[in-house]
Motif scaffolding. Structure first.
Motif, mmCIF file in Angstrom:
data_model
loop_
_atom_site.group_PDB
_atom_site.id
_atom_site.type_symbol
_atom_site.label_atom_id
_atom_site.label_comp_id
_atom_site.label_asym_id
_atom_site.label_seq_id
_atom_site.Cartn_x
_atom_site.Cartn_y
_atom_site.Cartn_z
ATOM 1 N N GLN A 98 0.688 -1.212 0.040
ATOM 2 C CA GLN A 98 0.037 -0.033 0.121
ATOM 3 C C GLN A 98 0.953 1.355 0.030
ATOM 4 O O GLN A 98 2.128 1.201 0.058
ATOM 5 C CB GLN A 98 -0.848 -0.088 1.198
ATOM 6 C CG GLN A 98 -1.836 -1.174 1.378
ATOM 7 C CD GLN A 98 -2.840 -1.008 2.553
ATOM 8 O OE1 GLN A 98 -3.610 -0.357 2.531
ATOM 9 N NE2 GLN A 98 -2.651 -2.211 3.386
ATOM 10 N N GLU A 99 0.305 2.548 -0.339
ATOM 11 C CA GLU A 99 0.871 3.597 -0.364
ATOM 12 C C GLU A 99 1.477 4.126 0.970
ATOM 13 O O GLU A 99 0.899 3.753 2.030
ATOM 14 C CB GLU A 99 0.105 4.832 -0.839
ATOM 15 C CG GLU A 99 -0.213 4.655 -2.322
ATOM 16 C CD GLU A 99 -1.082 5.542 -2.872
ATOM 17 O OE1 GLU A 99 -1.244 6.682 -2.229
ATOM 18 O OE2 GLU A 99 -1.578 5.528 -4.027
ATOM 19 N N ALA A 100 2.755 4.305 0.928
ATOM 20 C CA ALA A 100 3.153 5.019 2.412
ATOM 21 C C ALA A 100 2.473 5.901 3.048
ATOM 22 O O ALA A 100 2.016 6.927 2.157
ATOM 23 C CB ALA A 100 4.638 5.300 2.229
ATOM 24 N N LEU A 101 1.808 5.893 4.322
ATOM 25 C CA LEU A 101 1.267 7.047 4.920
ATOM 26 C C LEU A 101 2.248 8.180 4.918
ATOM 27 O O LEU A 101 3.467 8.305 5.308
ATOM 28 C CB LEU A 101 0.815 6.508 6.553
ATOM 29 C CG LEU A 101 0.066 5.404 6.530
ATOM 30 C CD1 LEU A 101 -0.230 4.901 7.888
ATOM 31 C CD2 LEU A 101 -1.374 5.768 5.844
ATOM 32 N N LYS A 102 1.311 9.321 4.650
ATOM 33 C CA LYS A 102 2.109 10.816 4.644
ATOM 34 C C LYS A 102 3.069 11.327 5.884
ATOM 35 O O LYS A 102 4.097 11.394 5.839
ATOM 36 C CB LYS A 102 1.167 11.909 4.205
ATOM 37 C CG LYS A 102 1.947 13.117 3.862
ATOM 38 C CD LYS A 102 1.014 14.041 3.447
ATOM 39 C CE LYS A 102 1.843 15.304 2.749
ATOM 40 N NZ LYS A 102 2.552 15.984 3.688
ATOM 41 N N VAL A 103 2.378 10.702 6.751
ATOM 42 C CA VAL A 103 3.100 11.361 8.205
ATOM 43 C C VAL A 103 4.255 10.584 8.424
ATOM 44 O O VAL A 103 5.393 11.230 8.576
ATOM 45 C CB VAL A 103 2.135 11.082 9.370
ATOM 46 C CG1 VAL A 103 2.910 11.019 10.853
ATOM 47 C CG2 VAL A 103 0.837 11.816 9.300
ATOM 48 N N LEU A 104 4.174 9.147 8.015
ATOM 49 C CA LEU A 104 5.513 8.342 8.169
ATOM 50 C C LEU A 104 6.561 8.544 7.076
ATOM 51 O O LEU A 104 7.694 8.545 7.333
ATOM 52 C CB LEU A 104 5.070 7.011 8.292
ATOM 53 C CG LEU A 104 5.992 5.905 8.837
ATOM 54 C CD1 LEU A 104 6.486 5.994 10.035
ATOM 55 C CD2 LEU A 104 5.339 4.469 8.806
ATOM 56 N N TYR A 105 6.000 8.921 5.771
ATOM 57 C CA TYR A 105 6.968 9.052 4.794
ATOM 58 C C TYR A 105 7.660 10.424 5.045
ATOM 59 O O TYR A 105 9.026 10.441 4.950
ATOM 60 C CB TYR A 105 5.974 9.194 3.565
ATOM 61 C CG TYR A 105 6.911 9.601 2.386
ATOM 62 C CD1 TYR A 105 7.698 8.719 1.771
ATOM 63 C CD2 TYR A 105 6.817 10.758 1.940
ATOM 64 C CE1 TYR A 105 8.644 8.867 0.718
ATOM 65 C CE2 TYR A 105 7.884 11.311 0.988
ATOM 66 C CZ TYR A 105 8.356 10.528 0.198
ATOM 67 O OH TYR A 105 9.278 10.778 -0.829
ATOM 68 N N ASP A 106 7.103 11.482 5.506
ATOM 69 C CA ASP A 106 7.689 12.682 5.838
ATOM 70 C C ASP A 106 8.690 12.633 6.723
ATOM 71 O O ASP A 106 9.802 13.022 6.786
ATOM 72 C CB ASP A 106 6.695 14.015 6.222
ATOM 73 C CG ASP A 106 5.813 14.079 4.985
ATOM 74 O OD1 ASP A 106 5.909 13.874 3.720
ATOM 75 O OD2 ASP A 106 4.736 14.698 5.370
ATOM 76 N N LEU A 107 8.373 11.720 7.882
ATOM 77 C CA LEU A 107 9.389 11.360 8.993
ATOM 78 C C LEU A 107 10.506 10.725 8.537
ATOM 79 O O LEU A 107 11.711 11.158 8.987
ATOM 80 C CB LEU A 107 8.557 10.861 10.211
ATOM 81 C CG LEU A 107 7.590 11.687 10.862
ATOM 82 C CD1 LEU A 107 6.917 10.735 11.691
ATOM 83 C CD2 LEU A 107 8.239 12.806 11.796
ATOM 84 N N LEU A 108 10.293 9.791 7.768
ATOM 85 C CA LEU A 108 11.357 8.778 7.299
ATOM 86 C C LEU A 108 12.401 9.522 6.344
ATOM 87 O O LEU A 108 13.533 9.490 6.327
ATOM 88 C CB LEU A 108 10.899 7.468 6.762
ATOM 89 C CG LEU A 108 10.473 6.609 7.784
ATOM 90 C CD1 LEU A 108 9.777 5.501 6.965
ATOM 91 C CD2 LEU A 108 11.396 6.029 8.606
ATOM 92 N N PHE A 109 11.578 10.306 5.293
ATOM 93 C CA PHE A 109 12.495 10.952 4.187
ATOM 94 C C PHE A 109 12.529 12.543 4.109
ATOM 95 O O PHE A 109 13.119 12.961 3.097
ATOM 96 C CB PHE A 109 11.933 10.252 3.078
ATOM 97 C CG PHE A 109 11.818 8.898 2.692
ATOM 98 C CD1 PHE A 109 13.155 8.084 2.858
ATOM 99 C CD2 PHE A 109 10.690 7.958 2.967
ATOM 100 C CE1 PHE A 109 13.082 6.693 2.345
ATOM 101 C CE2 PHE A 109 10.660 6.775 2.954
ATOM 102 C CZ PHE A 109 11.773 6.008 2.689
ATOM 103 N N GLY A 110 12.140 13.197 5.123
ATOM 104 C CA GLY A 110 12.283 14.447 5.213
ATOM 105 C C GLY A 110 13.823 14.889 5.400
ATOM 106 O O GLY A 110 14.728 14.255 5.828
ATOM 107 N N ASN A 111 14.230 16.196 5.099
ATOM 108 C CA ASN A 111 15.573 16.744 5.099
ATOM 109 C C ASN A 111 15.806 17.495 6.253
ATOM 110 O O ASN A 111 16.657 18.303 6.706
ATOM 111 C CB ASN A 111 15.906 17.377 3.865
ATOM 112 C CG ASN A 111 15.940 16.385 2.658
ATOM 113 O OD1 ASN A 111 16.489 15.344 2.819
ATOM 114 N ND2 ASN A 111 15.468 16.484 1.641
ATOM 115 N N ASP A 112 14.587 17.613 7.205
ATOM 116 C CA ASP A 112 14.567 18.677 8.328
ATOM 117 C C ASP A 112 15.227 18.095 9.631
ATOM 118 O O ASP A 112 15.372 16.716 9.686
ATOM 119 C CB ASP A 112 13.283 19.408 8.843
ATOM 120 C CG ASP A 112 12.200 18.419 8.833
ATOM 121 O OD1 ASP A 112 12.585 17.040 8.946
ATOM 122 O OD2 ASP A 112 10.885 18.559 8.658
#
Length: 553
Positions: A98-112
């Motif tokens: 399934q598509e990655a959940l946005k909350v988890l995706y941002d936490l895993l692959f964000g640059n901040d």
């Protein structure tokens, strides 16, 4: 951004789990193989290592990603490789990622900074939302000296689950946090990891993860439903059953002092332990997945896509060996990393791989052990362990070992003395008429020498490197690919004529009959021994020396 299949591996809780998310941008449905650019490859290229690149080949049925080397037909190159390790060529159907959940995706692959903090503490965040705890038989008495923490784990580790409501006077933890005192849930979850430096925990991240799991995780929804049914009356008797198979159901009672062990074959096993790797609460492993087509193989499947590896023992040719310590030092680094250039590796070595004096200087050092009366064989069996990667290797049906190049064993026999295998009930006349008797590999060699000019320049042992034996037509054909080595059956020197025949087979090239093997310089000799003598093979101990040298290779 196009669709990317990304593999994520983190040590969550107390166990290392492999899983995958399918990351999709809502405005794009194109598959991208995410290949590294030529510039980046050149930047990290090291001639001492072989870079296989990304897993960029797709299964045409389930779209799982593979490396080219994992194709089914590895003995030849192709522009259209096929893969069966994932779904057996479309026979096994499992839900697509399934598509990655946005909350988890941002936490895993964000640059901040927030994303970096989450990735650095992902084990802690996962621990807050675990349904199960880890159990094992642990002996910590060996940690009686300096150095890294040391303990012995007996048997296997396992996961445990308690009741829905904690015993009176106890604090809620694991599963109970989803049901009991949920008005203070954020604070309660952070408090459960007090031993893991909870002052670094970001309360907003915990709140977002809680909301994400509440809305998407089927396991979380089941326990939240129990909370609603139970309400404020914790004396209600409610049981929650998570279905597995046969005796593998998980039954969670309202209140119990007993911890139940979760069967590792239950589909919810991994989702209960690693909710951040399985944010939808999807099955991690399932038995008896039915096949779409009839198959004689046993049914089954695994939804985990791990990366097996192998320990390989190589025997090097003497010209390629590293005979001195200086040679070994050039390819193996066995030194403490530089503190300034490799601070991370230096810290890891200092923390986990170094200790004070040992031996007679410090007898209580962890590296010392009492070896009196030690049964090394028993110790080996007591500590044997099949790792997940080895288990996956065996499940996938890979060869446990193989030889490269392949060796073809070449039989031979004296005229009229061909060994024949037959059943007790078979008629001897029928056996004598079998194709395997009239058209053997050895007699087929004679026929191939008549047909192919190239064969006339080869000995019997060299012949299989250029030609391949086809069992169905029982004939030799020119080899198109795949390097092999021919090995003639061994015969003891005291065996008589068949031993002398074997000697001649190492020298005679392209014969078309037994008579040609016995012909030396145009003269036909009556026995193979006489031919060997004329060839100069019996003047001294040369035949024995040749036999020893052949065996040494």
């Amino acid at each position: 951004m196009a669709q990317v299949a990304t593999s994520i591996c983190h040590s969550l809780g107390n166990t290392e789990i492999n899983s995958s998310y399918q990351i999709t941008h809502p405005k794009s449905r194109r598959v991208r193989h995410n290949k590294t650019s030529t510039t980046n490859q050149d930047k990290f290229q090291n001639e001492e290592y072989w870079h296989m690149g990304d897993a960029s080949y797709e299964c045409e049925f389930c779209h799982a990603l593979f490396w080219y080397e994992e194709r089914t037909q590895t003995h030849y190159n192709t522009n259209d490789p096929k893969y069966t390790l994932c779904c057996r060529g479309g026979q096994v159907e499992i839900p697509h990622l399934q598509e990655a959940l946005k909350v988890l995706y941002d936490l895993l692959f964000g640059n901040d900074i927030r994303s970096k903090h989450f990735c650095d503490n992902i084990r802690t965040y996962n621990s807050m939302f675990q349904f199960t705890s880890m159990g094992a038989k642990i002996d910590r008495t060996v940690a009686n000296g300096r150095g890294p923490q040391t303990f012995i784990l007996y048997g296997e580790n396992y996961h445990l689950m308690g009741s829905l409501i904690p015993q009176e006077g106890n604090t809620a933890k694991f599963t109970q946090l989803y049901v009991f005192n949920t008005h203070n849930e954020i604070h309660n979850r952070i408090s459960t990891v007090s031993g893991e430096n909870n002052n670094k925990i970001n309360e907003d991240i915990v709140r977002e993860l809680k909301k994400m799991l509440n809305e998407n995780n089927v396991l979380v929804k089941a326990f939240r439903m129990v909370r609603e049914k139970m309400g404020a009356d914790h004396r209600s008797t409610i049981k929650l059953r998570l279905l597995g198979k046969r005796d593998r159901d998980i039954v969670v009672e309202t209140q119990s002092e007993r911890l139940q062990r979760i069967n590792q074959l239950n589909p919810a096993y991994l989702g209960l332990q690693s909710p951040l790797l399985f944010p939808y609460g999807e099955d991690g492993y399932k038995e008896d997945i039915p096949l779409n087509k009839k198959s004689s193989n046993s049914e089954g499947g695994c939804q985990n896509r791990g990366l097996p590896h192998a320990h390989i023992l190589l025997f090097l040719h003497r010209d390629d060996k590293y005979p001195t310590g200086e040679d070994i030092d050039r390819i193996i680094s066995a030194k403490i990393p530089d503190k300034d250039t490799d601070p991370i590796y230096y810290e890891a070595v200092e923390k986990h791989m170094m200790h004070g004096p040992c031996g007679n200087i410090k007898k209580d050092s962890p590296s010392n052990s009492d070896k009196d009366g030690c049964d090394e064989v028993s110790m080996y069996y007591d500590y044997r362990y099949i790792s997940p990667c080895e288990a996956a290797w065996r499940i996938f049906g890979y060869n446990i070992h193989y030889r490269e190049p392949s060796v073809v064993r070449l039989g031979f026999y004296l005229p009229g003395e061909q060994p024949v295998v037959f059943q007790d009930h078979e008629n001897l006349a029928d056996v004598a008429r079998k194709a395997s008797v009239k058209e053997s590999m050895f007699l087929g060699w004679f026929e191939a020498n008549k047909k192919y000019n190239e064969a006339r320049s080869l000995t019997y042992a060299e012949f299989s490197s250029k030609f391949v034996w086809k069992p169905a037509p029982r004939k030799w054909y020119p080899r198109k690919s795949h390097s092999v080595i021919g090995q003639i059956f061994f015969v003891p020197p005291g065996s008589g004529e068949i031993y002398y025949l074997r000697l001649l087979l190492n020298f005679v090239r392209g014969p078309t009959s037994y008579e040609e093997i016995r012909t030396i310089d145009g003269v036909l000799y009556s026995t193979f021994r006489d031919a060997c003598y004329t060839q100069g093979l019996l003047d001294d101990d040369k035949e024995y020396i040749d036999a020893i040298e052949e065996a040494s290779h």
